[in-house]
Scaffold this motif. Structure first.
Motif, PDB file in Angstrom:
ATOM      1  N   ILE A   1     -14.382  16.445  38.755  1.00  0.00           N
ATOM      2  CA  ILE A   1     -13.849  16.263  37.399  1.00  0.00           C
ATOM      3  C   ILE A   1     -14.678  17.051  36.400  1.00  0.00           C
ATOM      4  O   ILE A   1     -14.138  17.691  35.486  1.00  0.00           O
ATOM      5  CB  ILE A   1     -13.812  14.760  37.046  1.00  0.00           C
ATOM      6  CG1 ILE A   1     -12.640  14.103  37.776  1.00  0.00           C
ATOM      7  CG2 ILE A   1     -13.663  14.543  35.553  1.00  0.00           C
ATOM      8  CD1 ILE A   1     -12.600  12.622  37.664  1.00  0.00           C
TER       9      ILE A   1
ATOM     10  N   GLY B   1      -1.629  15.386  28.733  1.00  0.00           N
ATOM     11  CA  GLY B   1      -1.479  13.929  28.636  1.00  0.00           C
ATOM     12  C   GLY B   1      -0.040  13.489  28.799  1.00  0.00           C
ATOM     13  O   GLY B   1       0.263  12.558  29.557  1.00  0.00           O
ATOM     14  N   VAL B   2       0.865  14.189  28.102  1.00  0.00           N
ATOM     15  CA  VAL B   2       2.272  13.779  28.175  1.00  0.00           C
ATOM     16  C   VAL B   2       2.825  14.035  29.575  1.00  0.00           C
ATOM     17  O   VAL B   2       3.615  13.249  30.102  1.00  0.00           O
ATOM     18  CB  VAL B   2       3.106  14.505  27.092  1.00  0.00           C
ATOM     19  CG1 VAL B   2       4.565  14.169  27.227  1.00  0.00           C
ATOM     20  CG2 VAL B   2       2.633  14.097  25.731  1.00  0.00           C
TER      21      VAL B   2
ATOM     22  N   GLY C   1       1.090  13.805  32.275  1.00  0.00           N
ATOM     23  CA  GLY C   1       0.585  12.683  33.080  1.00  0.00           C
ATOM     24  C   GLY C   1       1.469  11.464  32.932  1.00  0.00           C
ATOM     25  O   GLY C   1       1.856  10.828  33.915  1.00  0.00           O
ATOM     26  N   ALA C   2       1.824  11.164  31.684  1.00  0.00           N
ATOM     27  CA  ALA C   2       2.704  10.025  31.437  1.00  0.00           C
ATOM     28  C   ALA C   2       4.064  10.261  32.066  1.00  0.00           C
ATOM     29  O   ALA C   2       4.700   9.321  32.579  1.00  0.00           O
ATOM     30  CB  ALA C   2       2.847   9.787  29.948  1.00  0.00           C
TER      31      ALA C   2
ATOM     32  N   LEU D   1      -6.985  17.359  36.817  1.00  0.00           N
ATOM     33  CA  LEU D   1      -7.544  16.427  35.833  1.00  0.00           C
ATOM     34  C   LEU D   1      -6.477  15.424  35.382  1.00  0.00           C
ATOM     35  O   LEU D   1      -6.748  14.220  35.279  1.00  0.00           O
ATOM     36  CB  LEU D   1      -8.076  17.214  34.641  1.00  0.00           C
ATOM     37  CG  LEU D   1      -9.131  16.485  33.837  1.00  0.00           C
ATOM     38  CD1 LEU D   1     -10.394  16.357  34.645  1.00  0.00           C
ATOM     39  CD2 LEU D   1      -9.418  17.228  32.562  1.00  0.00           C
TER      40      LEU D   1
ATOM     41  N   SER E   1      -6.439  11.373  35.995  1.00  0.00           N
ATOM     42  CA  SER E   1      -6.379  10.364  34.937  1.00  0.00           C
ATOM     43  C   SER E   1      -5.240   9.384  35.189  1.00  0.00           C
ATOM     44  O   SER E   1      -5.383   8.181  34.937  1.00  0.00           O
ATOM     45  CB  SER E   1      -6.250  11.023  33.564  1.00  0.00           C
ATOM     46  OG  SER E   1      -5.036  11.687  33.470  1.00  0.00           O
TER      47      SER E   1
ATOM     48  N   ILE F   1      -5.753   5.311  35.685  1.00  0.00           N
ATOM     49  CA  ILE F   1      -4.988   4.308  34.937  1.00  0.00           C
ATOM     50  C   ILE F   1      -4.246   3.387  35.891  1.00  0.00           C
ATOM     51  O   ILE F   1      -4.216   2.164  35.710  1.00  0.00           O
ATOM     52  CB  ILE F   1      -4.024   5.000  33.957  1.00  0.00           C
ATOM     53  CG1 ILE F   1      -4.840   5.516  32.779  1.00  0.00           C
ATOM     54  CG2 ILE F   1      -2.958   4.046  33.460  1.00  0.00           C
ATOM     55  CD1 ILE F   1      -4.054   6.121  31.694  1.00  0.00           C
TER      56      ILE F   1
ATOM     57  N   LEU G   1     -11.466  14.301  30.028  1.00  0.00           N
ATOM     58  CA  LEU G   1     -10.906  13.234  30.858  1.00  0.00           C
ATOM     59  C   LEU G   1     -10.617  12.003  30.007  1.00  0.00           C
ATOM     60  O   LEU G   1      -9.559  11.365  30.161  1.00  0.00           O
ATOM     61  CB  LEU G   1     -11.869  12.890  31.989  1.00  0.00           C
ATOM     62  CG  LEU G   1     -11.336  11.823  32.926  1.00  0.00           C
ATOM     63  CD1 LEU G   1     -10.282  12.403  33.835  1.00  0.00           C
ATOM     64  CD2 LEU G   1     -12.425  11.203  33.744  1.00  0.00           C
TER      65      LEU G   1
ATOM     66  N   GLN H   1      -7.609  12.544  28.067  1.00  0.00           N
ATOM     67  CA  GLN H   1      -6.469  12.459  28.998  1.00  0.00           C
ATOM     68  C   GLN H   1      -6.055  11.024  29.228  1.00  0.00           C
ATOM     69  O   GLN H   1      -4.880  10.679  29.167  1.00  0.00           O
ATOM     70  CB  GLN H   1      -6.869  13.062  30.353  1.00  0.00           C
ATOM     71  CG  GLN H   1      -6.713  14.534  30.455  1.00  0.00           C
ATOM     72  CD  GLN H   1      -5.414  14.953  29.891  1.00  0.00           C
ATOM     73  OE1 GLN H   1      -4.384  14.613  30.429  1.00  0.00           O
ATOM     74  NE2 GLN H   1      -5.435  15.649  28.790  1.00  0.00           N
ATOM     75  N   LEU H   2      -7.068  10.183  29.493  1.00  0.00           N
ATOM     76  CA  LEU H   2      -6.772   8.776  29.764  1.00  0.00           C
ATOM     77  C   LEU H   2      -6.052   8.155  28.571  1.00  0.00           C
ATOM     78  O   LEU H   2      -5.065   7.433  28.726  1.00  0.00           O
ATOM     79  CB  LEU H   2      -8.063   8.014  30.040  1.00  0.00           C
ATOM     80  CG  LEU H   2      -8.731   8.278  31.376  1.00  0.00           C
ATOM     81  CD1 LEU H   2     -10.046   7.555  31.464  1.00  0.00           C
ATOM     82  CD2 LEU H   2      -7.835   7.818  32.502  1.00  0.00           C
TER      83      LEU H   2
ATOM     84  N   PHE I   1      -4.355   9.684  26.181  1.00  0.00           N
ATOM     85  CA  PHE I   1      -3.017  10.259  26.028  1.00  0.00           C
ATOM     86  C   PHE I   1      -2.032   9.632  27.000  1.00  0.00           C
ATOM     87  O   PHE I   1      -0.940   9.217  26.618  1.00  0.00           O
ATOM     88  CB  PHE I   1      -3.058  11.764  26.289  1.00  0.00           C
ATOM     89  CG  PHE I   1      -3.201  12.578  25.066  1.00  0.00           C
ATOM     90  CD1 PHE I   1      -2.226  12.542  24.085  1.00  0.00           C
ATOM     91  CD2 PHE I   1      -4.293  13.389  24.878  1.00  0.00           C
ATOM     92  CE1 PHE I   1      -2.357  13.296  22.948  1.00  0.00           C
ATOM     93  CE2 PHE I   1      -4.436  14.145  23.737  1.00  0.00           C
ATOM     94  CZ  PHE I   1      -3.470  14.094  22.769  1.00  0.00           C
ATOM     95  N   VAL I   2      -2.438   9.591  28.261  1.00  0.00           N
ATOM     96  CA  VAL I   2      -1.517   9.082  29.280  1.00  0.00           C
ATOM     97  C   VAL I   2      -1.160   7.638  28.964  1.00  0.00           C
ATOM     98  O   VAL I   2       0.003   7.244  28.998  1.00  0.00           O
ATOM     99  CB  VAL I   2      -2.142   9.195  30.684  1.00  0.00           C
ATOM    100  CG1 VAL I   2      -1.261   8.529  31.718  1.00  0.00           C
ATOM    101  CG2 VAL I   2      -2.342  10.644  31.067  1.00  0.00           C
ATOM    102  N   TYR I   3      -2.176   6.862  28.601  1.00  0.00           N
ATOM    103  CA  TYR I   3      -1.933   5.449  28.310  1.00  0.00           C
ATOM    104  C   TYR I   3      -0.985   5.303  27.124  1.00  0.00           C
ATOM    105  O   TYR I   3      -0.083   4.477  27.140  1.00  0.00           O
ATOM    106  CB  TYR I   3      -3.266   4.766  28.017  1.00  0.00           C
ATOM    107  CG  TYR I   3      -3.134   3.316  27.686  1.00  0.00           C
ATOM    108  CD1 TYR I   3      -2.733   2.408  28.661  1.00  0.00           C
ATOM    109  CD2 TYR I   3      -3.393   2.853  26.409  1.00  0.00           C
ATOM    110  CE1 TYR I   3      -2.598   1.078  28.362  1.00  0.00           C
ATOM    111  CE2 TYR I   3      -3.266   1.523  26.103  1.00  0.00           C
ATOM    112  CZ  TYR I   3      -2.866   0.640  27.077  1.00  0.00           C
ATOM    113  OH  TYR I   3      -2.727  -0.685  26.789  1.00  0.00           O
TER     114      TYR I   3
END
Lengths: 392, 265
Positions: A22, A42-43, A45-46, A84, A88, A92, B155, B158-159, B161-163
Motif C-alpha cells: 500500500i 473513491g467513487v 471503489g463504491a 489501492l 480500501s 471497508i 488510502l 480512499q476509505l 470516499f468509498v464509505y
C-alpha cells in the motif's frame, strides 16, 4: 480468508506485506506524472461495492455469482490505483460487513487485490491493451458508428460501411474477451493458491495439501470463468459507448529500470525457496505422486516387467539432476550408507532449503538472461524501425 | 439477490449506532485499534488444540459486547456468512484427525474436534472484535485515527470516499432496480448480457459523477488531504485504558486462567 484460519506469525507477515504494498502504491500514485484524481478512485471503489450487490446468473449452471472487480478496476484506473482502491474496498468490507477480519486483512488484500491488479493485469491484460491501443484497433466502434446507434434514420450506405468496419475488427473483440477471461482466471487462481498455502503454513487444517489445493483451484476455475465473462461483458459495453475510459488509461509507458524490482523478486524467491522447500520436500507434487502410484501398481501386477525406456530415463534424470527431490544427491547417498552419520532433522532442513534457495537462484538467473535477450532483441528492432523511419 | 434497502439502512445504521456508542466509551480510537490488534494476535499465538485457553477470549468478547449494548442478533447475523466459510474448511479436521485427545465420562474427544471448536471460536471472536471496534468508534474518527497513525493519506481518503459513496451509489442502484422490476415482467434472474448492460450503465453514471465531484473539490481548494471536524488528543484515561487492557491480554496469554480449571475438581 478469515482470522480463524491463520496463525499469528503468518497473519503478521501478511499485514506487513500488504502494508508495504500500500505504501508503494501511494508513493507511486503521488509521484506519477498523470494526475489521478482521488474522487474517481473513491467513487469507482463504491461502484465495485454496489456492483457486487447484484448477482448475475452463470450460464449453463443456474447458480449465481458476483464480481471481485480487480481486472475491471485495473482497466479503468491502472494497476496501482486499482490496487489501492480495491484494498480500501476490502478494508471497508472487513470492518463494516464482517467479511474477513482485522488480522486476515493483509492476506485478503494480497490474495484478492494484489493477485489480479499487480500480477494478472500487468502480465496479461496490459500488454494486450497497449498493443491494440498503438494500432487504434480497440476503438472498433468509431464515432460515426456511435452516432448511428443514436440516430435511427442513418443512411443505408453508411450502415454498410460500418458493417464492413465491424467485420474487419471483429477479431480483437473476441481476443479481448478471451484475454479478459484469462487474466481474471489467473488472478483468482493465484488468490486461491495463496489461501491454500497460508492455511497450510498456519497449520490449521489437517487436509492434505494436494487435495485441498485441487479442491480450491477447481472451484476457483469456474468462479474465474464467471468473473471473466462478466468483466468482459462490461468492458465490451464500455468500449462500445465510452472507449476513452479504457484507452486513455496509462498513456505513458514506464521507462524506469527494473533493477529495484529484480532485487525484490530475488529476495522473495530466496525466501520462498528457503522456507517453502521444507514443505515441498515432504509432500510429493501431484505429478510425482501419480507417477509413484502408477509405478507401484505396475510392479504389483507384473513384477518381472523390465521397462528399459523407463530405467534409461530414470538413470539420465538421476545423473543430470543436481538436486533429486530437492536434496543434494551425494549427501543422500552418504546418509543412506552409514546411518550413524545422519545429522538429524535440522540439517536435513538446511539441506533442503539450501537446495531450494539455489534452485530459486538458478531460475532467477535463467529468467534474467532470457529477459535480457528479449529486451536486447526488441531494442534492436526498435533501432531498425527508427532507422527505417528516418530513411523514409 | 440481496435486498438493497436493507443494506442501505444497515450502512446508515452504523453511523447512528456508533454515535450512540461513542458517548459510552469515549476513548481515543488509536488506543482501541492497538488493543484490538494485540488482543487478536495474542489469541492467534495459541495452537489450534488449546481450546481451553481460547475460551477466556470468547468470554472477554461477550462481556465487551454486553457493555457496548450491541445486540447479539446483529452480530450473529453479520458473522454467519464468514463462519460458514470457516466451517467449510474446519469441518475436515474432525473427519481426518481422529486421534483421541482425552475422554470425559467415557466419551472420547479427538484432536480434530478440539481444533474444530477452537477455529470456530476464533472466527467468532475475530469478527465480533472488528464489528465492535467500528461500532464503538464510528467510521470517520477511525479514518482520522488511521491518518494520525501514519497510514498513507491516499488510502485514508480512499476509505472515506468509498464509505461516503457506497450509500449514494446504492441508492442509485436501488432506483435502477426498482425501474427494472416495474418493467421486467417478474424477472428475477440476471443473465450476464442484461447484467452487464445494467452494471455498465451504473459505471458510466458513476464515472461522470466522479468527474463532477473532482471538479467541485478542486474548486474548493482540495490539496490531497481530507479535513474533518473530529479531532482528538491522547489523554490520561486513554493511557489507563491501554495499560488495563494490555495487562488483561498478558493475563490471558501467559497466566492462562482457565488452565487451572482441572485442578478445581
Amino acid at each position: 480468508m478469515s482470522d480463524a484460519l491463520l496463525s499469528a506469525p503468518v497473519a503478521i507477515v501478511g499485514e506487513v506485506i500488504a502494508a508495504s504494498l500500500i505504501v508503494i502504491a501511494s508513493t507511486k500514485i503521488r509521484k506519477s506524472e498523470k494526475n489521478i484524481n482521488p474522487a474517481l478512485m473513491g467513487v469507482m471503489g463504491a461502484f465495485i461495492f454496489a456492483a457486487q450487490m447484484i448477482n448475475f446468473t452463470i450460464p449453463g449452471t443456474g447458480s449465481s455469482g458476483h464480481i471481485v472487480g480487480g481486472i475491471l478496476l485495473s482497466c479503468l484506473l491502472g494497476a496501482w490505483p486499482a490496487f489501492l482502491t480495491l484494498s480500501s474496498v476490502l478494508i471497508i468490507q472487513s470492518l463494516l460487513f464482517a467479511d474477513g477480519g482485522i488480522l486476515a486483512m493483509g492476506w485478503n488484500i494480497i490474495n484478492m487485490a494484489a493477485s489480479s491488479c499487480l500480477i494478472a493485469y500487468p502480465l496479461i491484460m496490459k500488454p494486450f491493451l497497449e498493443k491494440f491501443k498503438n494500432k487504434q484497433e480497440l476503438s472498433y466502434y468509431n464515432n460515426s458508428d456511435r452516432n448511428n446507434l443514436s440516430d435511427s434514420n442513418a443512411d443505408k450506405n453508411d450502415l454498410n460501411n460500418n458493417q464492413d468496419n465491424k467485420e474487419k475488427k471483429k477479431l480483437p473483440v473476441w481476443g479481448f474477451i478471451l484475454i479478459t477471461i484469462l487474466s481474471c482466471l489467473i488472478g483468482l487462481e493465484i488468490g486461491a493458491f495463496g489461501v491454500t498455502i497460508e492455511t497450510l503454513i498456519s497449520g490449521i487444517t489437517s487436509l492434505p495439501f494436494d487435495k485441498f489445493l485441487a479442491f480450491m483451484l477447481s472451484i476457483h476455475f469456474f468462479i474465474g470463468i464467471g468473473e471473466g465473462l462478466a468483466t468482459s461483458a462490461i468492458l465490451v459495453f464500455i468500449l462500445k459507448y465510452k472507449p476513452e475510459l479504457i484507452i486513455n488509461n496509462e498513456n505513458q509507458k514506464d521507462k524506469k529500470s527494473y533493477k529495484g524490482l529484480i532485487w525484490k523478486f530475488a529476495i522473495a524467491a530466496i525466501l520462498v525457496g528457503g522456507v517453502l522447500s521444507w514443505y515441498a520436500s515432504s509432500f510429493p507434487d501431484g505429478l510425482e505422486w501419480s507417477i509413484e502410484k502408477v509405478e507401484t501398481a505396475s510392479t504389483e501386477e507384473s513384477p518381472t516387467t523390465n521397462n528399459k525406456l523407463h530405467n534409461l530415463s530414470k538413470a539420465i534424470q538421476d545423473k543430470s539432476s543436481v538436486f533429486p527431490d530437492y536434496s543434494f544427491a551425494d549427501e543422500i547417498e552418504e546418509n543412506n550408507d552409514n546411518e550413524t552419520q545422519v545429522p538429524g532433522i535440522t540439517s536435513e532442513r538446511t539441506q533442503t532449503s539450501a537446495a531450494g534457495i539455489s534452485g530459486a537462484l538458478m531460475v532467477l538467473i535463467a529468467t534474467i538472461i532470457i529477459t535480457f535477450i528479449i529486451s536486447r532483441k526488441r531494442r534492436n528492432k526498435e533501432k531498425d524501425s527508427n532507422y527505417k523511419n528516418e530513411k523514409s | 439477490m440481496k435486498n438493497l434497502d436493507i443494506i442501505i439502512t444497515e450502512v446508515r445504521g452504523i453511523e447512528t449506532n456508533s454515535n450512540k456508542n461513542i458517548s459510552r466509551l469515549n476513548i481515543d480510537p488509536r488506543a482501541k485499534i492497538m488493543t484490538a490488534f494485540l488482543f487478536l494476535v495474542s489469541m492467534l499465538t495459541f495452537s489450534v488444540y488449546d481450546l481451553i485457553d481460547t475460551i477466556p477470549y470468547v468470554i472477554v468478547t461477550i462481556i465487551a459486547n454486553l457493555l457496548l449494548e450491541i445486540p447479539f442478533g446483529y452480530i450473529i447475523n453479520k458473522t454467519k456468512v464468514l463462519l460458514l466459510f470457516v466451517l467449510s474448511i474446519a469441518i475436515f479436521n474432525p473427519i481426518l484427525d481422529r486421534e483421541t485427545a482425552f475422554s470425559i465420562y467415557g466419551i472420547n474427544i479427538s484432536y480434530g474436534w478440539l481444533s474444530f471448536f477452537t477455529i470456530m471460536l476464533r472466527g467468532y471472536v475475530s469478527i465480533t472484535v472488528a464489528i465492535m471496534l467500528i461500532l464503538s468508534t464510528g467510521f470517520t474518527p477511525f479514518c482520522k485515527a488511521l491518518s494520525k497513525m501514519k497510514v498513507p493519506e491516499i488510502l485514508v481518503s480512499q476509505l472515506m470516499f468509498v464509505y461516503r459513496y457506497i450509500i449514494v451509489l446504492l441508492e442509485e442502484l436501488s432506483s435502477m432496480m426498482n425501474s427494472i422490476k416495474s418493467r421486467g415482467y417478474g424477472r428475477k434472474r440476471f443473465p450476464i448480457k442484461l447484467w452487464s448492460v445494467f452494471i455498465a450503465q451504473l459505471l458510466i453514471k458513476s464515472y461522470s459523477r466522479a468527474e463532477m465531484i473532482n471538479m467541485s473539490m478542486i474548486s474548493r481548494g482540495y490539496n490531497g488531504e481530507i479535513k474533518t471536524l473530529s479531532n482528538f488528543k491522547w489523554q490520561k484515561r486513554d493511557t489507563l485504558y491501554c495499560v488495563a487492557f494490555i495487562t488483561l491480554i498478558i493475563v490471558l496469554r501467559f497466566i492462562k486462567p482457565f488452565s487451572y480449571i482441572d485442578k478445581l475438581f
